[in-house]
Write an enzyme that holds these catalytic residues in place. Structure first.
Site, PDB file in Angstrom:
ATOM      1  N   GLY A  15      57.785  43.646  42.181  1.00 33.78           N
ATOM      2  CA  GLY A  15      56.560  42.948  42.580  1.00 33.78           C
ATOM      3  C   GLY A  15      56.184  41.837  41.620  1.00 33.78           C
ATOM      4  O   GLY A  15      55.941  40.690  42.015  1.00 33.78           O
ATOM      5  N   SER A 129      67.107  42.102  47.877  1.00 34.81           N
ATOM      6  CA  SER A 129      68.186  42.525  46.999  1.00 34.81           C
ATOM      7  C   SER A 129      68.383  41.545  45.853  1.00 34.81           C
ATOM      8  O   SER A 129      68.101  40.364  45.971  1.00 34.81           O
ATOM      9  CB  SER A 129      69.493  42.647  47.783  1.00 34.81           C
ATOM     10  N   LYS A 183      69.811  45.684  55.278  1.00 30.29           N
ATOM     11  CA  LYS A 183      69.751  45.956  53.836  1.00 30.29           C
ATOM     12  C   LYS A 183      70.467  47.281  53.520  1.00 30.29           C
ATOM     13  O   LYS A 183      71.180  47.395  52.520  1.00 30.29           O
ATOM     14  CB  LYS A 183      68.283  46.015  53.364  1.00 30.29           C
ATOM     15  N   HIS A 186      74.096  46.638  53.612  1.00 32.56           N
ATOM     16  CA  HIS A 186      74.414  45.910  52.380  1.00 32.56           C
ATOM     17  C   HIS A 186      74.630  46.904  51.230  1.00 32.56           C
ATOM     18  O   HIS A 186      75.609  46.832  50.495  1.00 32.56           O
ATOM     19  CB  HIS A 186      73.280  44.928  52.038  1.00 32.56           C
ATOM     20  N   ASN A 187      73.708  47.848  51.098  1.00 35.90           N
ATOM     21  CA  ASN A 187      73.820  48.803  49.994  1.00 35.90           C
ATOM     22  C   ASN A 187      75.042  49.712  50.166  1.00 35.90           C
ATOM     23  O   ASN A 187      75.699  50.058  49.182  1.00 35.90           O
ATOM     24  CB  ASN A 187      72.552  49.664  49.905  1.00 35.90           C
ATOM     25  N   GLU A 190      77.916  47.844  49.069  1.00 32.19           N
ATOM     26  CA  GLU A 190      77.874  47.796  47.593  1.00 32.19           C
ATOM     27  C   GLU A 190      78.535  49.061  47.010  1.00 32.19           C
ATOM     28  O   GLU A 190      79.320  48.978  46.061  1.00 32.19           O
ATOM     29  CB  GLU A 190      76.402  47.685  47.184  1.00 32.19           C
TER      30      GLU A 190
HETATM   31  P1  NBP Z   1      58.945  51.383  41.981  1.00 32.48           P
HETATM   32  O1  NBP Z   1      59.872  51.782  43.069  1.00 32.48           O
HETATM   33  O2  NBP Z   1      59.030  52.070  40.683  1.00 32.48           O
HETATM   34  O3  NBP Z   1      57.443  51.523  42.550  1.00 32.48           O
HETATM   35  C1  NBP Z   1      56.346  51.222  41.727  1.00 32.48           C
HETATM   36  C2  NBP Z   1      55.147  50.823  42.543  1.00 32.48           C
HETATM   37  O4  NBP Z   1      54.858  51.811  43.544  1.00 32.48           O
HETATM   38  C3  NBP Z   1      53.897  50.740  41.672  1.00 32.48           C
HETATM   39  O5  NBP Z   1      53.104  49.703  42.158  1.00 32.48           O
HETATM   40  C4  NBP Z   1      53.250  52.093  41.909  1.00 32.48           C
HETATM   41  O6  NBP Z   1      51.870  52.087  41.662  1.00 32.48           O
HETATM   42  C5  NBP Z   1      53.521  52.263  43.374  1.00 32.48           C
HETATM   43  N1  NBP Z   1      53.367  53.646  43.836  1.00 32.48           N
HETATM   44  C6  NBP Z   1      54.085  54.754  43.535  1.00 32.48           C
HETATM   45 BR1  NBP Z   1      55.465  54.830  42.331  1.00 32.48          BR
HETATM   46  N2  NBP Z   1      53.660  55.851  44.172  1.00 32.48           N
HETATM   47  C7  NBP Z   1      52.631  55.419  44.904  1.00 32.48           C
HETATM   48  C8  NBP Z   1      51.756  56.091  45.793  1.00 32.48           C
HETATM   49  N3  NBP Z   1      51.895  57.379  46.065  1.00 32.48           N
HETATM   50  N4  NBP Z   1      50.769  55.365  46.378  1.00 32.48           N
HETATM   51  C9  NBP Z   1      50.645  54.046  46.125  1.00 32.48           C
HETATM   52  N5  NBP Z   1      51.450  53.351  45.286  1.00 32.48           N
HETATM   53  C10 NBP Z   1      52.429  54.033  44.688  1.00 32.48           C
HETATM   54  O7  NBP Z   1      58.994  49.804  41.723  1.00 32.48           O
HETATM   55  P2  NBP Z   1      60.172  48.729  41.876  1.00 32.48           P
HETATM   56  O8  NBP Z   1      61.390  49.153  41.141  1.00 32.48           O
HETATM   57  O9  NBP Z   1      59.536  47.432  41.556  1.00 32.48           O
HETATM   58  O10 NBP Z   1      60.510  48.761  43.427  1.00 32.48           O
HETATM   59  C11 NBP Z   1      59.575  48.462  44.450  1.00 32.48           C
HETATM   60  C12 NBP Z   1      60.259  48.664  45.795  1.00 32.48           C
HETATM   61  O11 NBP Z   1      61.372  47.759  45.889  1.00 32.48           O
HETATM   62  C13 NBP Z   1      60.851  50.063  45.989  1.00 32.48           C
HETATM   63  O12 NBP Z   1      60.787  50.418  47.336  1.00 32.48           O
HETATM   64  C14 NBP Z   1      62.295  49.901  45.578  1.00 32.48           C
HETATM   65  O13 NBP Z   1      63.148  50.861  46.188  1.00 32.48           O
HETATM   66  C15 NBP Z   1      62.592  48.481  46.086  1.00 32.48           C
HETATM   67  N6  NBP Z   1      63.660  47.768  45.382  1.00 32.48           N
HETATM   68  C16 NBP Z   1      63.853  47.917  44.050  1.00 32.48           C
HETATM   69  C17 NBP Z   1      64.869  47.204  43.402  1.00 32.48           C
HETATM   70  C18 NBP Z   1      65.090  47.333  41.915  1.00 32.48           C
HETATM   71  O14 NBP Z   1      66.100  46.796  41.443  1.00 32.48           O
HETATM   72  N7  NBP Z   1      64.214  47.983  41.168  1.00 32.48           N
HETATM   73  C19 NBP Z   1      65.678  46.339  44.148  1.00 32.48           C
HETATM   74  C20 NBP Z   1      65.432  46.179  45.520  1.00 32.48           C
HETATM   75  C21 NBP Z   1      64.422  46.902  46.126  1.00 32.48           C
HETATM   76  P3  NBP Z   1      51.304  52.598  40.228  1.00 32.48           P
HETATM   77  O15 NBP Z   1      51.517  51.468  39.300  1.00 32.48           O
HETATM   78  O16 NBP Z   1      49.877  52.871  40.524  1.00 32.48           O
HETATM   79  O17 NBP Z   1      52.095  53.830  39.863  1.00 32.48           O
END
Ligand code: NBP
Length: 482
Positions: A15, A129, A183, A186-187, A190
């Site tokens: 984000g 991605s 997506k 894609h994964n 991968e």
């Molecule tokens: P995370 O997957 O670790 O999610 C963190 C966010 O989710 C925070 O804003 C957190 O809020 C919120 N959250 C959680 Br955890 N539980 C919650 C709940 N019960 N209610 C409301 N909010 C909640 O973060 P990310 O790695 O940035 O990934 C975000 C999305 O993108 C995920 O779906 C992930 O699978 C996907 N994604 C990730 C990547 C990567 O490389 N990391 C790549 C592509 C896609 P908080 O701060 O209040 O805990």
């Protein structure tokens, strides 16, 4: 005051980086997070000096948005997404847009799209991605959902995404869950690419006895040709990386591969749809087998195999055989992935643009490679192409690799080195190009023990039963697929 072009909920790694990327491209973003303190933190640090605004509540966030309102979520997939949708709906108006950019299951996106359409809200499920770096400087974006949403999010999405030869690695994929489905595949691909590279490394190390500098140099060399890709590039770096003791780190890493589910979902979907996506399936199972580490350690003391004998042929020549085996297997894997997409499109009534999907994966994402440019060319040349293997470019490429591919698989078998992805790809290739397979015998067996009926080659479509033993009845089972 309505000043923001888009709101982004979820201030974790994806984000935050996407917000900064949007800001760089001139869009005003309103940031929000469940744990509200993270908003102030973000504004005071990473977003300091930018045009990003913050909100302390969803009400405040919505009030800051231009219409139609665009709200994007990058939160943990599953319940968190539904909770935010439930909280947002009463605050939004007809025609407003909710985008889920997390790794959601495509069936959830199908459901959300349908439910929100009833309320007049346009839902978009978008694959994102490229990890942290991609989110910050140009991800591959795969949006799908309510078609009417596209014109309102296109400038932002195509502005911030990766570009390949100047073309955006983002286009509208299709309706409801199409973006998240693409997506997911894609994964899955991968997983396959990583397993293939793993098997090449295994052969180089244990059959050819190459050291880390040699293996890294070979991968560097490969990266200059047909296999030019992000994953080959990082593997070359990983293989030569030394820890602070001056030792190769990769050999100290426990050989138990983790997984977060998207490869498994692809394999499950392939089974559901009856598509032989064998390479991704084997790659998921190879990770499962690797994770039985302690069981394998015990088995290694008991079960005998073949002790690897040192390869006494031309080493350089065999490295080239491995490269060609990898390339041919990779072609099969992508052909299988596109077969699955085609079948899903048929089932869900999506009009997928396969060349466009190859372009979306061409840059910004983990499987980005030169090879995806060739796939795009194949579908541009023939949008109705039934299978990538039938395209002239790929047909010739496999022809040129075939001899090497068979040598590598045979050598692996004779040396007792597991190469499930190389060998399943070859078995698929040999099966796909076979006019006749032994399934006639399977049909006979099914009819023999269960009166399941069979068709005669001379009369396809008509199912008949034979009383094979002379003492069975003449009643047959119904014909259906479970
Ligand atoms: P995370 O997957 O670790 O999610 C963190 C966010 O989710 C925070 O804003 C957190 O809020 C919120 N959250 C959680 Br955890 N539980 C919650 C709940 N019960 N209610 C409301 N909010 C909640 O973060 P990310 O790695 O940035 O990934 C975000 C999305 O993108 C995920 O779906 C992930 O699978 C996907 N994604 C990730 C990547 C990567 O490389 N990391 C790549 C592509 C896609 P908080 O701060 O209040 O805990």
């Amino acid at each position: 005051m309505a000043e923001a072009d888009i709101a982004l909920i979820g201030l974790a790694v994806m984000g935050q980086n996407l917000i900064l990327n949007m800001n760089d491209h001139g869009f005003v973003v309103c940031a929000y997070n469940r744990t509200v303190e993270k908003v102030d933190n973000f504004l005071a640090n990473e977003a300091k000096g930018t045009k990003v605004v913050g909100a302390k509540s969803l009400q405040e966030m919505v009030s800051k948005l231009k219409k139609p309102r665009r709200v994007m979520m990058l939160v943990k997939a599953g319940e968190a997404v539904d909770k935010f949708i439930d909280a947002l709906v009463p605050l939004l108006e007809k025609g407003d847009i909710i985008i889920d950019g997390g790794n959601s299951e495509y069936t959830d996106s199908q459901r959300r799209c349908k439910d929100l359409a009833k309320k007049g809200i346009l839902f978009v499920g978008s694959g994102v991605s490229g990890g942290e770096e991609g989110a910050r400087y140009g991800p591959s974006l795969m949006p799908g959902g309510a078609n009417e949403a596209w014109e309102h999010i296109k400038p932002i999405f195509q502005g911030i995404c990766a570009k390949a030869n100047g073309e955006p690695c983002c286009d509208w994929v299709g309706e409801d869950g199409a973006g998240h489905y693409v997506k997911m595949v894609h994964n899955g691909i991968e997983y396959g690419d990583m397993q293939l590279i793993g098997e090449a490394y295994h052969m180089m190390k244990d059959v050819l006895g190459m050291n880390h500098e040699e293996m890294s140099a070979a991968m560097d060399e490969w990266n200059k040709g047909e296999l030019d890709s992000f994953l080959i590039e990082i593997t070359a770096n990983i293989l030569k990386y030394k820890d602070d003791k001056g030792e190769y780190l990769v050999e100290k890493i426990r050989d138990a591969a983790g997984q977060k589910g998207t490869g498994k979902w692809t394999a499950i979907s392939a089974l559901d749809k009856g598509m032989p996506v064998t390479l991704i399936g084997e790659s998921v199972f190879a990770r499962c087998l690797s994770s039985l580490k302690s069981e394998r350690v015990e088995a290694s003391k008991v079960l005998k195999g073949k002790t690897c004998s040192k390869y006494d042929g031309d080493k350089k020549e065999f490295i080239e055989h491995i490269r060609k085996a990898l390339y041919a297997s990779k072609i099969v894997s992508y052909a299988q992935g596109f077969m699955l997409l085609r079948e899903a499109a048929k089932q869900y009534n999506w009009k997928l643009n396969y060349g466009g999907i190859a372009l979306m994966w061409r840059g910004g994402c983990i499987i980005r490679s030169r090879f995806l440019g060739n796939i795009k060319d194949a579908f541009d040349k023939n949008p109705g192409l039934i299978n990538l293997l039938l395209d002239d470019f790929f047909k010739d490429a496999i022809d040129q690799c075939q001899e090497s591919w068979r040598k590598v698989v045979s050598a692996a078998v004779m040396q007792g080195i597991p190469c499930p992805a190389f060998s399943t790809a070859l078995a698929f290739y040999d099966g796909y190009r076979s006019e006749k397979l032994p399934a006639n015998l399977i049909q006979a067996q099914r009819d023999y023990f269960g009166a399941h009926t069979y068709e005669l080659l001379s009369n396809p479509g008509k199912f008949v039963h034979t009383n094979w033993t002379g003492h069975g009845g003449n009643v047959s089972a119904s014909t259906y697929s479970a």
